[in-house]
Design an enzyme around this catalytic site. Structure first.
Site, mmCIF file in Angstrom:
data_model
loop_
_atom_site.group_PDB
_atom_site.id
_atom_site.type_symbol
_atom_site.label_atom_id
_atom_site.label_comp_id
_atom_site.label_asym_id
_atom_site.label_seq_id
_atom_site.Cartn_x
_atom_site.Cartn_y
_atom_site.Cartn_z
ATOM 1 N N LYS A 205 -65.187 -19.119 -27.763
ATOM 2 C CA LYS A 205 -66.583 -19.364 -28.141
ATOM 3 C C LYS A 205 -67.091 -18.248 -29.054
ATOM 4 C CE LYS A 205 -70.191 -21.197 -25.730
ATOM 5 N NZ LYS A 205 -70.226 -21.734 -24.419
ATOM 6 N N ARG B 16 -73.336 -15.840 -21.667
ATOM 7 C CA ARG B 16 -72.346 -16.870 -21.318
ATOM 8 C C ARG B 16 -70.939 -16.332 -21.374
ATOM 9 N NH1 ARG B 16 -74.801 -22.225 -22.934
ATOM 10 N NH2 ARG B 16 -76.541 -21.622 -24.237
ATOM 11 N N GLY C 69 -66.901 -24.920 -17.582
ATOM 12 C CA GLY C 69 -67.681 -24.880 -16.344
ATOM 13 C C GLY C 69 -67.094 -24.017 -15.239
ATOM 14 N N MET D 244 -66.662 -20.678 -15.255
ATOM 15 C CA MET D 244 -67.246 -19.341 -15.102
ATOM 16 C C MET D 244 -68.759 -19.440 -15.261
ATOM 17 S SD MET D 244 -64.421 -16.933 -16.856
ATOM 18 C CE MET D 244 -64.357 -17.921 -18.325
ATOM 19 N N ARG E 21 -66.310 -26.822 -31.671
ATOM 20 C CA ARG E 21 -64.914 -26.722 -31.213
ATOM 21 C C ARG E 21 -64.207 -28.009 -31.615
ATOM 22 N NH1 ARG E 21 -66.781 -27.135 -24.945
ATOM 23 N NH2 ARG E 21 -67.993 -28.989 -25.260
ATOM 24 N N HIS F 118 -34.494 -49.309 -9.564
ATOM 25 C CA HIS F 118 -34.297 -50.591 -10.232
ATOM 26 C C HIS F 118 -35.602 -51.110 -10.813
ATOM 27 C CE1 HIS F 118 -34.091 -55.023 -10.267
ATOM 28 N NE2 HIS F 118 -32.914 -54.773 -10.831
ATOM 29 N N ARG G 52 -26.835 -53.240 -21.296
ATOM 30 C CA ARG G 52 -26.256 -53.227 -19.948
ATOM 31 C C ARG G 52 -25.799 -54.650 -19.652
ATOM 32 N NH1 ARG G 52 -30.902 -49.470 -18.923
ATOM 33 N NH2 ARG G 52 -30.094 -47.570 -17.971
ATOM 34 N N ARG H 297 -22.071 -52.071 -23.607
ATOM 35 C CA ARG H 297 -21.364 -51.357 -22.558
ATOM 36 C C ARG H 297 -20.730 -52.360 -21.611
ATOM 37 N NH1 ARG H 297 -24.736 -47.790 -18.402
ATOM 38 N NH2 ARG H 297 -25.193 -49.835 -17.520
ATOM 39 N N GLU I 69 -21.403 -39.312 -18.412
ATOM 40 C CA GLU I 69 -22.392 -39.329 -17.331
ATOM 41 C C GLU I 69 -21.837 -38.760 -16.025
ATOM 42 O OE1 GLU I 69 -23.801 -43.360 -16.814
ATOM 43 O OE2 GLU I 69 -21.832 -44.219 -17.140
ATOM 44 N N SER J 54 -22.052 -41.363 -25.568
ATOM 45 C CA SER J 54 -23.478 -41.578 -25.303
ATOM 46 C C SER J 54 -23.778 -40.991 -23.932
ATOM 47 C CB SER J 54 -23.813 -43.065 -25.343
ATOM 48 O OG SER J 54 -25.174 -43.240 -25.022
ATOM 49 N N GLY K 93 -25.251 -40.638 -20.557
ATOM 50 C CA GLY K 93 -25.968 -41.390 -19.534
ATOM 51 C C GLY K 93 -26.611 -40.379 -18.612
ATOM 52 N N THR K 94 -27.776 -39.927 -19.026
ATOM 53 C CA THR K 94 -28.363 -38.788 -18.317
ATOM 54 C C THR K 94 -28.946 -39.165 -16.953
ATOM 55 O OG1 THR K 94 -30.195 -39.129 -19.826
ATOM 56 C CG2 THR K 94 -28.803 -37.209 -20.213
ATOM 57 N N ASN K 95 -29.073 -40.468 -16.690
ATOM 58 C CA ASN K 95 -29.505 -40.837 -15.327
ATOM 59 C C ASN K 95 -28.408 -40.450 -14.346
ATOM 60 O OD1 ASN K 95 -31.642 -42.067 -16.646
ATOM 61 N ND2 ASN K 95 -30.682 -44.091 -16.606
ATOM 62 N N ASP K 96 -27.199 -40.923 -14.636
ATOM 63 C CA ASP K 96 -26.085 -40.584 -13.749
ATOM 64 C C ASP K 96 -25.684 -39.119 -13.896
ATOM 65 O OD1 ASP K 96 -25.284 -42.782 -12.081
ATOM 66 O OD2 ASP K 96 -24.918 -43.872 -13.944
ATOM 67 N N CYS L 77 -28.509 -42.414 -23.935
ATOM 68 C CA CYS L 77 -29.125 -43.697 -23.579
ATOM 69 C C CYS L 77 -29.709 -43.687 -22.175
ATOM 70 C CB CYS L 77 -28.143 -44.843 -23.749
ATOM 71 S SG CYS L 77 -26.733 -44.733 -22.634
ATOM 72 N N TYR M 46 -28.492 -39.672 -32.379
ATOM 73 C CA TYR M 46 -29.599 -40.589 -32.101
ATOM 74 C C TYR M 46 -30.026 -40.476 -30.643
ATOM 75 C CZ TYR M 46 -26.197 -43.484 -29.704
ATOM 76 O OH TYR M 46 -25.262 -43.920 -28.825
#
Ligand code: PEP
Ligand code: MG
Length: 892
Positions: free
Chosen positions: A34, A104, A113, A115, A343, A462, A569, A625, A764, A783, A785-788, A851, A871
């Site tokens: 401020k 202030r 808000g 202080m 601001r 799922h 899939r 796949r 994966e 590729s 498979g970052t879930n697994d 993926c 990618y």
């Protein structure tokens, strides 16, 4: 050594800037946001009520030094005050020409808000009497005075505010009025006296008021509210707050006064037009509090044409200066315009996009800056229905769960997939499908429903995967929700909702509401968004593909800018009603003939699926796949079969002729039990399935290549990439590759068409990543498979995680982020890096992508950019977000 400068006049901002070698962040650190802005506006020649800033350094010295001002500090305040007196032509504490000031807080990062603030400092009985004579407005003066005593009493002297509010309420009742602004002057005078008694120790010396108020603001840096806020917002605790002491100006001294707030552009739509609200003869808080009906800013042009013109010019100047849409507060005191604050303005997603694009086209910012100004998640707004804000405001919120698939959905609750489908398709009802959790054979219900709500499950459950893929709003893992499948009700927050009752869910933030909220549908074809994404495409290095299983998804993905498919899939296609029994037969039979027959019946379905995908992605790569998931997902559950068996036996006991059926179910049950795996996620899935059932791999390969040949004949350009899931050892890939190549060659020979394709694998399992160099000998692409990969690196089950201990981990800060939502850089990310390096060492032109669900997460996308992936692939609905996130990663 020269003495420390603890105080900067608003007109001394250049000095502060010099001290930091022009680094504005340094200035903001010293003077607070401020204070720095007030200084900057003063430098620009914008009319700002004169004042000065006591630095954050002074605050830290004060707090660290037994709560005493550091040497020289208070003297500097007095000198600065003297300069303000001169500039304002008034004197602090002088009843003849009194100066009043505000005090202030103002930290480096805005803490709205959190202080303290004290206004109207400088009033006592004599000054009030003098000011009343001067202004001829007793009511105004004593109202200001009672506000000072009230604020001072609560902020500085620590009296609870209710004490004062009770007095006000008593006087309102006695005078028979509803609001404080109707209290008459004599009554306000009496209130002041009462307030002073209640406050106890209100100093009559204005300087003493100022000193104590300044100390109180310093101390409020360590107040509980402020500490909690900083913890939540991730603001460091060692910054301190500055204190801004500024001449008070009044918008409530008559009809030539006004006060208001305004934005330099429309904060809802982004339209390049100032908008705001104001009130004639009022104080700032009246506008914000909404006690009186405010007027739209355009009307100021009629009420005070000169003020309006001045304000519009200033708004435009400030926006040009800050190169950002500004949110301003102004006051008109007796025909003179003052700016109290500016601001960067908050805005809706829609406005953020339009403003960034407009500003780039106006030449105010560059296109690259425009790309950086929009948050990837704001793009999401355009892709899904939203609740109307008015409708959400009045609604009953039942619970909050995981926001796994964005958008608003409204419908009647249906507790199973068949009913959801029947209601939606045959009766034309809007349905929300509610389940404890979903399974693959619920998909038809999910597709028919407007949205999905589950009480269990996590981000890669799922329900979440399917919902995201199809763009269905979904909220999962709502622990507060108890679904009673027998009673066909759900209980939440003390209410029982029956099947058929209306509910509304918001997959964007996880809210669940009772009843039927109103929705609106924004649009991806918004011209400003389209332009912004084109600019993003010009700078990004990562390509963006989509995870799509069906031609409609592929078409949508392409419309949203996907440059190919990163994951199909194939097993999802097996879950369709007509196919599932054939798939079950194919898996469960022990007879090679029966299996061959089942596969022969599946082949045309798969071929047609792939043809559709190739056509939709004409000219672009399509990764298909081979079958992946654990077998039990395809099989009937032992629970369902046992129940069926019991029912049949009861029927038989009653004389029913069901012996044949009983034998059949018994055999089925025995087979399902024999295939039972304790840990199906680590069992016969992925490439293991392909190796156990080579006929299945062969059928899928045949379907892919027959489809490729068929559409090639139509003139479609195909680039198939065949991908093997869950590989952990190079030999798995070697075996599958031989099998695949033989089948592919055979199909191409039969068809007389040569199709160029790539063969690759998912990464994966950590072992695959660690041995990526070997694996790349047989894989032309990877590729992730970052879930697994997350599941197997952490050893946390992806299906159960977010409803169990992980919630606690995140709450307690044991994990900073959910690793299933954002790539864990240090662990999973490190393994990914090893895989990229190992793979490319063997095969420099190895194509590498991702993926897993992380492919649509902006922070993970930034990491993929750093890793040098080719990618990212994500659900069609996240493609535009990924385009922007990839551009931002490239620009950062
Ligand atoms: C993955 O594991 O990240 C992946 C994309 O495969 P799926 O989610 O189908 O197991
Ligand atoms: Mg996987």
């Amino acid at each position: 050594m020269s003495a420390t400068k603890w105080v900067y006049g608003f007109d001394e901002v250049a000095e502060a800037e010099q001290r930091y070698g022009g680094d504005w962040e340094g200035v903001r650190g010293l003077l607070g946001g401020k204070g720095a802005n007030l200084g900057e506006m003063t430098r620009l020649g914008v009319p700002v009520p004169p004042g000065f800033t006591v630095t954050t350094e002074a605050c830290l010295a004060y707090l660290g030094g037994d709560e005493t001002f550091p040497p020289g500090c208070w003297e500097q305040v007095e000198q600065a005050l003297h300069r303000v007196e001169k500039a304002a032509g008034k004197r602090f504490g002088d009843p003849q020409e009194p100066l009043l000031v505000s005090c202030r807080s103002g930290a480096k990062f805005s803490m709205p808000g959190m202080m303290d603030t004290v206004l109207n400092i400088g009033l006592n009985d004599e000054v009030a009497a003098g000011l009343a004579r001067l202004t001829g407005d007793e009511r105004f003066v004593y109202d200001s005075y009672r506000r000072l005593v009230q604020m001072f009493g609560s902020v500085v002297l620590g009296r609870p505010d209710e004490v004062f509010e009770e007095v006000l309420a008593k006087h309102r009742a006695e005078q028979g009025v509803a609001t404080d602004s109707e209290l008459a002057a004599p009554r306000l005078k009496a209130i002041v006296a009462e307030f002073r008694r209640l406050a106890g120790g209100f100093p009559t010396d204005p300087k003493e008021q100022l000193r104590l108020a300044t100390e109180a603001v310093f101390k409020s840096w360590n107040g509980k509210r402020a500490v909690d806020y900083r913890n939540a917002a991730g603001i460091p605790h060692d910054l301190g707050t500055a204190v801004n002491i500024q001449t008070m100006v009044f918008g409530n001294m008559g009809d030539d006064c006004a006060t208001g707030v305004a934005m330099s552009r429309n904060a809802t739509s982004g339209e390049p037009k100032i908008e705001g609200d104001y009130l004639i003869n009022a104080q700032g808080e009246d506008v914000v509090a909404g006690i009186r009906a405010t007027k739209p800013l355009e009307q100021l042009a009629g009420d005070m044409p000169e003020m309006y013109a001045q304000f519009a010019a200033i708004a435009s100047r400030l926006e040009k200066h800050y190169r950002e849409m500004q949110d301003m507060e102004f006051t008109v005191e007796r025909g003179k315009l003052w700016l109290l604050q500016t601001r960067n303005g908050k805005r809706t997603a829609q406005a953020a996009v339009r403003i960034a694009v407009d500003q780039a086209e106006e030449g105010l910012i560059t296109r690259q800056e425009a790309v950086m100004r929009v948050k990837p998640d704001q793009v999401d707004f355009f892709l899904h229905p939203q609740f109307r804000p008015e409708s959400r405001k009045g609604a009953v919120r039942l619970a909050n769960g995981l926001n796994v698939s964005p958008g608003a959905a409204v419908g009647v609750a249906a507790f199973d997939a068949d009913l959801a489908e029947r209601w939606a398709k045959q009766e034309g009802k809007q349905v929300i499908m509610v389940r404890p959790e979903t399974k693959p054979d619920d998909v038809h219900g999910m597709l028919a429903a407007e949205g999905i709500l589950t009480s269990r499950g996590g981000r890669t459950s799922h329900a979440a995967l399917v919902a995201r893929q199809f763009g269905k709003p979904a909220v999962v893992g709502v622990a507060a929700l108890e679904v009673d499948m027998a009673a066909r009700t759900m209980a939440v927050a003390g209410r029982v909702i029956a099947e058929g009752d209306w509910i509304s869910i918001d997959g964007t933030n996880g809210d669940v509401f009772l009843g039927r909220l109103e929705t609106m549908v924004p649009d991806i074809s918004d011209p400003w968004l389209m332009r912004l994404l084109t600019w993003a495409d010009e700078v990004r290095k990562l390509r963006v593909r989509a995870n799509a299983d069906y031609p409609v998804d592929a078409e949508r993905a392409r419309r949203y800018g996907a440059e190919g498919i990163g994951l199909t899939r194939t097993e999802h296609m097996f879950f369709e009603t007509e196919r599932l029994p054939i798939v079950q037969k194919m898996i469960m039979t022990t007879s090679p003939e029966e299996r061959a027959e089942a596969l022969a019946r599946l082949l045309p379905y798969q071929r047609a699926d792939f043809e559709g995908l190739f056509r939709a992605m004409d000219g672009l790569p399509v990764i298909i796949r081979l079958i992946d998931p654990p077998l039990h997902e395809f099989l009937p559950s032992t629970g369902d079969l046992t129940k069926r068996l019991i029912d049949l036996k009861v029927e038989e006991a009653r004389g029913g002729k069901v012996a044949g059926e009983i034998t059949e179910v018994e055999a089925l049950l025995a087979r399902v039990a024999s295939m039972h795996e304790a840990n199906p996620m680590l069992g016969t899935r992925g490439v293991r399935l392909g190796i156990t059932l080579p006929e299945l791999t062969r059928m899928q390969v045949r379907a892919i290549f027959e489809a490729a040949c068929a559409v090639t004949r139509e003139g479609v350009v195909v680039h198939p990439e065949v991908m093997i899931p869950l590989v952990s050892h190079v030999n798995e890939l070697k075996v599958q590759r031989e099998l695949l190549e033989a089948e592919a060659r055979q199909v191409m020979a039969e068809q007389g068409i040569e199709v160029k394709y790539l063969f690759g694998t998912m990464i994966e399992i950590p072992r695959a990543a660690l041995t990526a160099g070997e694996i790349a000998r047989y894989a032309e692409f990877f590729s992730f498979g970052t879930n697994d990969l997350t599941q197997t690196t952490f050893g946390i089950s992806r299906d159960d995680a977010e409803s169990g201990f992980l919630v606690r981990y995140l709450r307690d800060g044991i994990l900073e982020d959910n690793p299933f939502a954002t790539i864990d850089r240090n662990g999973v990310g490190r393994i990914m890096r090893l895989a990229v390096e190992g793979g490319r060492a063997t095969r420099p032109d190895l194509e590498v992508g991702i993926c897993g669900e992380h492919g649509g997460d902006p922070r993970s996308i930034a990491f993929c950019h750093e890793l040098g992936l080719d990618y990212v692939s994500c659900s069609p609905f996240r493609v535009p977000i990924a385009r922007l996130a990839a551009a931002q990663a490239a620009l950062q």
